[in-house]
Design an enzyme around this catalytic site. Structure first.
Site, mmCIF file in Angstrom:
data_model
loop_
_atom_site.group_PDB
_atom_site.id
_atom_site.type_symbol
_atom_site.label_atom_id
_atom_site.label_comp_id
_atom_site.label_asym_id
_atom_site.label_seq_id
_atom_site.Cartn_x
_atom_site.Cartn_y
_atom_site.Cartn_z
ATOM 1 N N CYS A 187 -3.222 0.401 7.012
ATOM 2 C CA CYS A 187 -3.260 -0.274 8.307
ATOM 3 C C CYS A 187 -3.884 0.643 9.352
ATOM 4 C CB CYS A 187 -1.870 -0.734 8.718
ATOM 5 S SG CYS A 187 -0.709 0.603 8.741
ATOM 6 N N GLU A 198 5.492 -3.580 11.734
ATOM 7 C CA GLU A 198 4.201 -2.898 11.797
ATOM 8 C C GLU A 198 3.234 -3.761 11.005
ATOM 9 O OE1 GLU A 198 1.337 -0.152 9.943
ATOM 10 O OE2 GLU A 198 3.338 0.606 9.484
ATOM 11 N N ASN A 233 0.802 -1.233 0.000
ATOM 12 C CA ASN A 233 0.000 0.000 0.000
ATOM 13 C C ASN A 233 0.834 1.281 0.000
ATOM 14 O OD1 ASN A 233 0.764 -0.333 2.648
ATOM 15 N ND2 ASN A 233 -1.237 0.112 3.524
#
Ligand code: G3H
Length: 478
Positions: free
Chosen positions: A287, A253, A158
Site C-alpha cells: 500500500c 488502513e 501482502n
C-alpha cells in the site's frame, strides 16, 4: 489437491462442521497449494463466546505476565521463520528473502509491543478537582487504560503475518481477546504464526483464527455484536466495513496512490534507487509503494534513464529463486494491472520496456509521459508497473497528489529542506518522507492515511492506545 489446514478456536485446532474447504492457489504454479477450513457462522458465534470469556480473565492477568507471554511468542515466531516464510513463498509469491524478513520483523514487532505496553499501560493519571471553577480540592480522579474486549483483526494478503501481529500484539498487551480472520492467500502462514502463540502458552480462547469465504463469514464477523473493535488492512472492503460496523472503534488502513515528487536539485541517483525500491519491491504490491512519479521536466530524461538501467537488472521469476519481481497474487489482479497498462497505451503513454506477462508474472514496466486522462494516473495497480508524469512546478506535483482520493504517504526529493517541509505541509497524506521512498516502518512510527486511505492511526504506540478505553474512578472527600 492441497493439504487442508484446521482453524484455531478455544485453544484447539478444529475441522469445520461445514465439511468444506477453501483452496489457496499458488500464484506461481497457479495450482492449489493448500486448503483451509470454510468456517460456518455458527462456528464464528462459538469463537466469539469463548473469546469473550477468555478476555475477562486475561484483563485481570498482570501486565508483566502478558508481556512475558508476548516475548515468548516473539521468540518462537523467530525460531519458526523458515517454515512460515515457505508458506509466504507458496501462498503469496513473496520473494524468499523478503518472506524471512517479514517473520523476523514480526517477532521484533511483538517484542517491542510488549515493552511499549508495560510502559504506557503502566501509567495512569491523577486529576484534582479544584482546577475547575467553583470546585474545592475534594475530588480525586484516577484514570487508567482498560481493554475494549474482543478485537477483530483482518490483515491483507501482502503481509499476512506482519500485519496480523501488528494488530494481535497491541490487542493482547492491552488485555483484549483476539479473533483473526486471515486473508485467503496467506491464511496458512497466518495459522502457522498463530501456532507460535499457541506454543507460547496463551490461555484458551484468547486468540482464535477463523478461515473461510468472505461471502459466508465476512459481514457476519464485522457486524457481529461480540466484536468490540475492528482493525482492518486492505482495499475498498474497508470502506464497506466502516459503513456496516456497529458502534465500535475502527482502525483502517486502505489503499494508497503514493506520489513521489522530484525537484530539480534532487540527488538523481538517490531518486532512481528509491523509485525502483519504492515502486517495484514485492512487485509493487504494497500500500506504501511509490505509485506515481511526479518529476520536473528538466531532469525527467536523466532519471528515467537511470531507473530503466536499474529495472533491466532486476531478476524476474519465481519467489523460490529470490527473484525481485515475482508473480502477482491472483490472475484477476494480473488482469486488472494489464487493463491499466492497455488503457495507458491506447492513450499514448511511452512504454520504457516492452510489456510482458506470463500467467501472473508481469515484467517491470515504467510508463513515461503519462497524462491525467489515463486511469493509471489515479488508480492503484498493485503491480510492477509505474507511471511517470512530467511536471513544470512543485505546485503541479502537489496538486496531482492532493487531487487523489487516497492520502496514505508521499515522498519528496530535494536538497532544499525548507522547500521540502513546505511541500510536506501542503501534501494531504498521512506521512511524507523526505529523500526516501514511502514505508510504514520502523514499526513504532505512526502510520495513518487520510481520505480513502483509512481512519485512525497505527504504529505500535497508537495501536495500543486505540485498543483501550479510559476508565476513571473518582474519590470524593467529605
Ligand atoms: O501494504 C501495506 C503495508 O502497511 C506497507 O508496509 O511499507 O512496510 O511495505 P511496508
Amino acid at each position: 489437491d492441497g493439504e487442508v489446514f484446521r482453524y484455531y478456536a478455544d485453544g484447539e485446532w478444529r475441522a469445520s462442521a461445514s465439511g468444506k474447504s477453501v483452496a489457496i492457489v499458488n500464484p506461481t504454479t497457479r495450482q492449489t497449494q493448500y486448503r483451509v477450513q470454510a468456517c460456518t457462522q455458527e462456528e464464528v458465534n462459538k469463537v466469539m463466546e469463548s473469546a469473550k470469556v477468555a478476555q475477562k480473565a486475561w484483563a485481570r492477568t498482570p501486565l508483566w505476565k502478558r508481556a512475558e507471554l508476548l516475548h515468548k511468542a516473539a521468540a518462537i515466531l523467530k525460531e519458526h521463520k523458515a517454515p512460515i516464510a515457505e508458506c509466504l513463498v507458496k501462498e503469496i509469491a513473496k520473494p524468499a528473502k523478503d518472506a524471512v524478513s517479514e517473520v523476523v520483523r514480526s517477532g521484533d514487532l511483538v517484542s517491542y509491543t510488549a515493552e511499549e505496553g508495560v510502559r504506557i499501560l503502566g501509567e495512569g493519571k491523577l486529576l484534582v478537582s479544584d482546577s475547575f471553577p467553583g470546585n474545592e480540592r475534594n475530588k480525586y480522579c484516577l484514570s487508567s487504560k482498560i481493554p475494549l474486549g474482543v478485537v477483530l483483526a483482518i490483515p491483507p494478503f501482502n503481509y499476512p503475518v506482519n500485519l496480523a501481529v501488528s494488530k494481535i500484539g497491541p490487542a493482547l498487551i492491552a488485555g483484549n481477546a483476539l479473533v483473526l480472520k486471515p486473508p485467503t492467500q496467506g491464511a496458512v502462514a497466518a495459522l502457522h504464526m498463530v501456532h507460535c502463540f499457541h506454543l507460547a502458552g496463551f490461555p484458551k480462547g484468547l486468540i482464535n483464527c477463523v478461515t473461510g469465504k468472505g461471502s459466508e463469514i465476512g459481514d457476519f464477523l464485522t457486524m457481529h455484536p461480540g466484536v468490540n473493535c475492528i482493525s482492518f488492512t486492505g482495499g475498498d472492503t474497508g470502506i464497506a466495513i466502516s459503513k456496516k460496523a456497529g458502534m465500535v472503534p475502527l482502525q483502517m488502513e486502505l489503499g494508497g496512490k503514493d506520489a513521489c515528487i522530484v525537484l530539480e536539485d534532487a540527488d538523481l541517483d538517490l531518486v532512481a534507487a528509491n523509485i525502483v525500491k519504492g515502486g517495484f519491491s514485492y512487485s509493487g504490491q504494497r500500500c506504501t509503494a511509490v505509485k506515481v512519479v511526479l518529476i520536473m521536466e528538466s531532469i525527467a530524461d536523466a532519471v528515467v534513464q537511470k531507473v530503466n538501467a536499474k529495472l533491466a537488472k532486476l531478476k524476474v521469476g519465481p519467489p523460490e529463486d529470490d527473484s525481485d519481481i515475482t508473480p502477482v497474487v491472483t490472475e484477476s489482479s494480473a488482469n486488472f494491472i494489464e487493463g491499466l497498462v492497455m488503457d495507458a497505451k491506447e492513450k499514448g503513454a511511452t512504454f520504457c520496456q516492452e510489456y510482458r506477462r506470463e500467467g501472473n508474472l508481469i515484467w517491470p514496466l515504467l510508463l513515461d509521459h503519462v497524462r491525467p486522462d489515463m486511469r493509471i494516473a489515479w488508480e492503484e495497480p498493485f503491480g510492477p508497473v509505474l507511471p511517470v508524469i512530467r511536471i513544470n512546478s512543485a505546485e503541479e506535483g502537489i496538486h496531482h497528489c492532493n487531487a487523489s482520493n487516497f492520502g496514505l504517504q508521499g515522498c519528496i526529493f530535494t536538497r532544499d529542506i525548507n522547500k521540502a517541509i513546505l511541500i510536506s505541509d501542503a501534501m494531504e497524506t498521512g506521512t511524507v518522507q523526505i529523500n526516501s521512498a514511502p514505508a510504514r516502518g520502523p514499526d513504532h512510527f505512526p502510520f495513518q492515511g487520510l481520505k480513502d486511505s483509512g481512519i485512525g492511526s497505527q504504529g505500535i504506540t497508537n495501536s495500543i492506545n486505540m485498543m483501550t478505553k479510559v476508565k476513571s474512578t473518582v474519590i470524593n472527600l467529605p
